[in-house]
Design a protein around this motif. Structure first.
Motif, PDB file in Angstrom:
ATOM      1  N   ARG A 192      45.856  42.851  33.985  1.00 32.49           N
ATOM      2  CA  ARG A 192      44.663  42.954  33.134  1.00 32.49           C
ATOM      3  C   ARG A 192      45.233  42.197  31.645  1.00 32.49           C
ATOM      4  NH1 ARG A 192      39.836  45.135  33.115  1.00 32.49           N
ATOM      5  NH2 ARG A 192      38.876  45.832  31.013  1.00 32.49           N
ATOM      6  N   LEU A 193      44.396  41.592  30.922  1.00 37.41           N
ATOM      7  CA  LEU A 193      44.767  40.932  29.984  1.00 37.41           C
ATOM      8  C   LEU A 193      44.244  41.509  28.829  1.00 37.41           C
ATOM      9  CD1 LEU A 193      44.240  36.974  30.683  1.00 37.41           C
ATOM     10  CD2 LEU A 193      46.422  38.300  30.843  1.00 37.41           C
ATOM     11  N   ASP A 194      45.012  41.745  27.918  1.00 36.03           N
ATOM     12  CA  ASP A 194      44.399  42.386  26.644  1.00 36.03           C
ATOM     13  C   ASP A 194      43.699  41.589  25.799  1.00 36.03           C
ATOM     14  OD1 ASP A 194      46.517  41.415  25.045  1.00 36.03           O
ATOM     15  OD2 ASP A 194      47.381  43.004  24.617  1.00 36.03           O
ATOM     16  N   SER A 195      42.955  41.832  24.677  1.00 35.67           N
ATOM     17  CA  SER A 195      42.092  41.162  23.876  1.00 35.67           C
ATOM     18  C   SER A 195      43.152  40.014  23.026  1.00 35.67           C
ATOM     19  CB  SER A 195      41.253  41.702  22.850  1.00 35.67           C
ATOM     20  OG  SER A 195      42.060  42.543  22.290  1.00 35.67           O
ATOM     21  N   ALA A 196      44.246  40.441  22.855  1.00 34.17           N
ATOM     22  CA  ALA A 196      45.377  39.634  21.907  1.00 34.17           C
ATOM     23  C   ALA A 196      45.504  38.405  23.046  1.00 34.17           C
ATOM     24  CB  ALA A 196      46.241  40.138  21.418  1.00 34.17           C
ATOM     25  N   ALA A 197      46.086  38.763  24.313  1.00 32.82           N
ATOM     26  CA  ALA A 197      46.230  37.839  25.239  1.00 32.82           C
ATOM     27  C   ALA A 197      45.125  36.751  25.468  1.00 32.82           C
ATOM     28  CB  ALA A 197      46.937  38.507  26.258  1.00 32.82           C
ATOM     29  N   VAL A 198      44.183  37.388  25.739  1.00 29.54           N
ATOM     30  CA  VAL A 198      42.906  36.649  25.917  1.00 29.54           C
ATOM     31  C   VAL A 198      42.627  35.695  24.818  1.00 29.54           C
ATOM     32  CG1 VAL A 198      40.392  36.640  26.237  1.00 29.54           C
ATOM     33  CG2 VAL A 198      41.892  38.041  27.471  1.00 29.54           C
ATOM     34  N   GLU A 199      42.926  36.059  23.651  1.00 29.63           N
ATOM     35  CA  GLU A 199      42.603  35.095  22.467  1.00 29.63           C
ATOM     36  C   GLU A 199      43.749  34.063  22.270  1.00 29.63           C
ATOM     37  OE1 GLU A 199      42.236  35.633  17.427  1.00 29.63           O
ATOM     38  OE2 GLU A 199      41.510  37.410  18.791  1.00 29.63           O
ATOM     39  N   VAL A 224      33.266  34.457  36.909  1.00 32.01           N
ATOM     40  CA  VAL A 224      34.418  33.655  36.614  1.00 32.01           C
ATOM     41  C   VAL A 224      35.057  34.435  35.293  1.00 32.01           C
ATOM     42  CG1 VAL A 224      35.094  31.403  35.543  1.00 32.01           C
ATOM     43  CG2 VAL A 224      33.278  31.446  37.419  1.00 32.01           C
ATOM     44  N   GLU A 225      34.319  34.891  34.470  1.00 35.79           N
ATOM     45  CA  GLU A 225      34.731  35.424  33.098  1.00 35.79           C
ATOM     46  C   GLU A 225      35.808  36.674  34.040  1.00 35.79           C
ATOM     47  OE1 GLU A 225      33.724  37.819  29.159  1.00 35.79           O
ATOM     48  OE2 GLU A 225      32.197  36.395  30.178  1.00 35.79           O
ATOM     49  N   ALA A 226      35.302  37.467  34.615  1.00 34.75           N
ATOM     50  CA  ALA A 226      35.972  38.631  35.221  1.00 34.75           C
ATOM     51  C   ALA A 226      37.304  38.086  35.810  1.00 34.75           C
ATOM     52  CB  ALA A 226      35.171  39.216  36.087  1.00 34.75           C
ATOM     53  N   TRP A 227      37.280  37.128  36.541  1.00 28.41           N
ATOM     54  CA  TRP A 227      38.691  36.481  37.199  1.00 28.41           C
ATOM     55  C   TRP A 227      39.543  36.168  36.193  1.00 28.41           C
ATOM     56  CZ3 TRP A 227      36.182  33.076  41.592  1.00 28.41           C
ATOM     57  CH2 TRP A 227      35.746  33.854  42.880  1.00 28.41           C
ATOM     58  N   LEU A 228      39.105  35.571  35.113  1.00 26.29           N
ATOM     59  CA  LEU A 228      39.838  34.966  33.946  1.00 26.29           C
ATOM     60  C   LEU A 228      40.448  36.377  33.183  1.00 26.29           C
ATOM     61  CD1 LEU A 228      37.950  31.959  32.761  1.00 26.29           C
ATOM     62  CD2 LEU A 228      39.971  31.945  34.260  1.00 26.29           C
ATOM     63  N   ARG A 229      39.579  37.254  33.093  1.00 24.27           N
ATOM     64  CA  ARG A 229      40.067  38.264  32.299  1.00 24.27           C
ATOM     65  C   ARG A 229      41.084  39.300  33.115  1.00 24.27           C
ATOM     66  NH1 ARG A 229      37.853  40.470  27.583  1.00 24.27           N
ATOM     67  NH2 ARG A 229      35.995  39.270  26.911  1.00 24.27           N
ATOM     68  N   GLN A 230      40.962  39.294  34.283  1.00 21.01           N
ATOM     69  CA  GLN A 230      41.723  40.080  35.199  1.00 21.01           C
ATOM     70  C   GLN A 230      42.081  39.284  36.519  1.00 21.01           C
ATOM     71  OE1 GLN A 230      38.541  43.300  35.943  1.00 21.01           O
ATOM     72  NE2 GLN A 230      39.944  44.728  34.920  1.00 21.01           N
ATOM     73  N   GLY A 238      33.802  27.721  33.945  1.00 19.96           N
ATOM     74  CA  GLY A 238      32.405  28.596  33.915  1.00 19.96           C
ATOM     75  C   GLY A 238      31.394  27.531  33.764  1.00 19.96           C
ATOM     76  N   GLY A 239      31.560  26.413  33.274  1.00 20.67           N
ATOM     77  CA  GLY A 239      30.357  25.598  32.830  1.00 20.67           C
ATOM     78  C   GLY A 239      29.472  24.988  33.902  1.00 20.67           C
ATOM     79  N   PRO A 240      30.269  24.709  35.147  1.00 11.60           N
ATOM     80  CA  PRO A 240      29.226  24.252  36.227  1.00 11.60           C
ATOM     81  C   PRO A 240      28.366  25.577  36.895  1.00 11.60           C
ATOM     82  CG  PRO A 240      31.265  24.395  36.960  1.00 11.60           C
ATOM     83  CD  PRO A 240      31.360  24.716  35.541  1.00 11.60           C
ATOM     84  N   ILE A 283      44.434  37.121  48.250  1.00 10.36           N
ATOM     85  CA  ILE A 283      43.011  37.242  47.383  1.00 10.36           C
ATOM     86  C   ILE A 283      42.965  35.696  46.734  1.00 10.36           C
ATOM     87  CG2 ILE A 283      41.790  37.893  45.373  1.00 10.36           C
ATOM     88  CD1 ILE A 283      42.621  40.823  46.210  1.00 10.36           C
ATOM     89  N   LEU A 284      43.979  35.276  45.965  1.00  9.93           N
ATOM     90  CA  LEU A 284      43.724  33.887  45.444  1.00  9.93           C
ATOM     91  C   LEU A 284      43.818  32.816  46.291  1.00  9.93           C
ATOM     92  CD1 LEU A 284      46.686  34.363  42.752  1.00  9.93           C
ATOM     93  CD2 LEU A 284      44.167  34.595  42.588  1.00  9.93           C
ATOM     94  N   GLU A 285      44.250  32.830  47.511  1.00 12.69           N
ATOM     95  CA  GLU A 285      44.098  31.879  48.370  1.00 12.69           C
ATOM     96  C   GLU A 285      42.713  31.984  49.057  1.00 12.69           C
ATOM     97  OE1 GLU A 285      47.169  32.733  51.418  1.00 12.69           O
ATOM     98  OE2 GLU A 285      48.511  31.339  50.330  1.00 12.69           O
TER      99      GLU A 285
END
Length: 109
Positions: free
Chosen positions: A2-9, A45-51, A33-35, A58-60
């Motif tokens: 889980r990425l904290d807000s500082a890591a995400v930023e 997509v945002e959830a996958w990037l945040r966590q 997430g654009g397409p 799972i990744l495969e």
């Protein structure tokens, strides 16, 4: 993971607050997430990037699913048609509807 807000930023995973939706991508979410054609897809997509998962299987599975949809134009069109998303139709945001139902704020209009 889980990425904290500082890591995400710091990693520019999400667009900065108040960023415009037009123009060049300003974050990884803008690029990946654009397409997305639905709000639910963008949220996923945002959830996958945040966590991001650290589970290789799972990744495969995610990579195989994305690759299959990327490579199968006919399959994507058939899926859109089956879901009723062709010609501008929208898929209802089921997760948002569920949240409204839990809160007792859902309406029929």
């Amino acid at each position: 993971v889980r990425l904290d807000s500082a890591a995400v930023e710091a990693a520019t995973v999400l667009p900065p607050p108040g960023a415009k939706k037009t123009g060049p991508p300003t974050s990884l979410l803008d690029v990946l997430g654009g397409p997305c054609r639905t709000i639910a897809g963008s949220r996923l997509v945002e959830a996958w990037l945040r966590q991001p998962s650290r589970d290789k299987s799972i990744l495969e599975k995610r990579h195989k699913a994305v690759e299959a949809l990327r490579d199968a134009q006919d399959g994507r069109e058939a899926l859109r048609s089956a879901l009723g998303t062709t010609k501008g139709a929208r898929i209802p945001d089921v997760s948002k509807l569920c949240a409204k139902l839990r809160q007792g704020k859902a309406t029929l209009v």
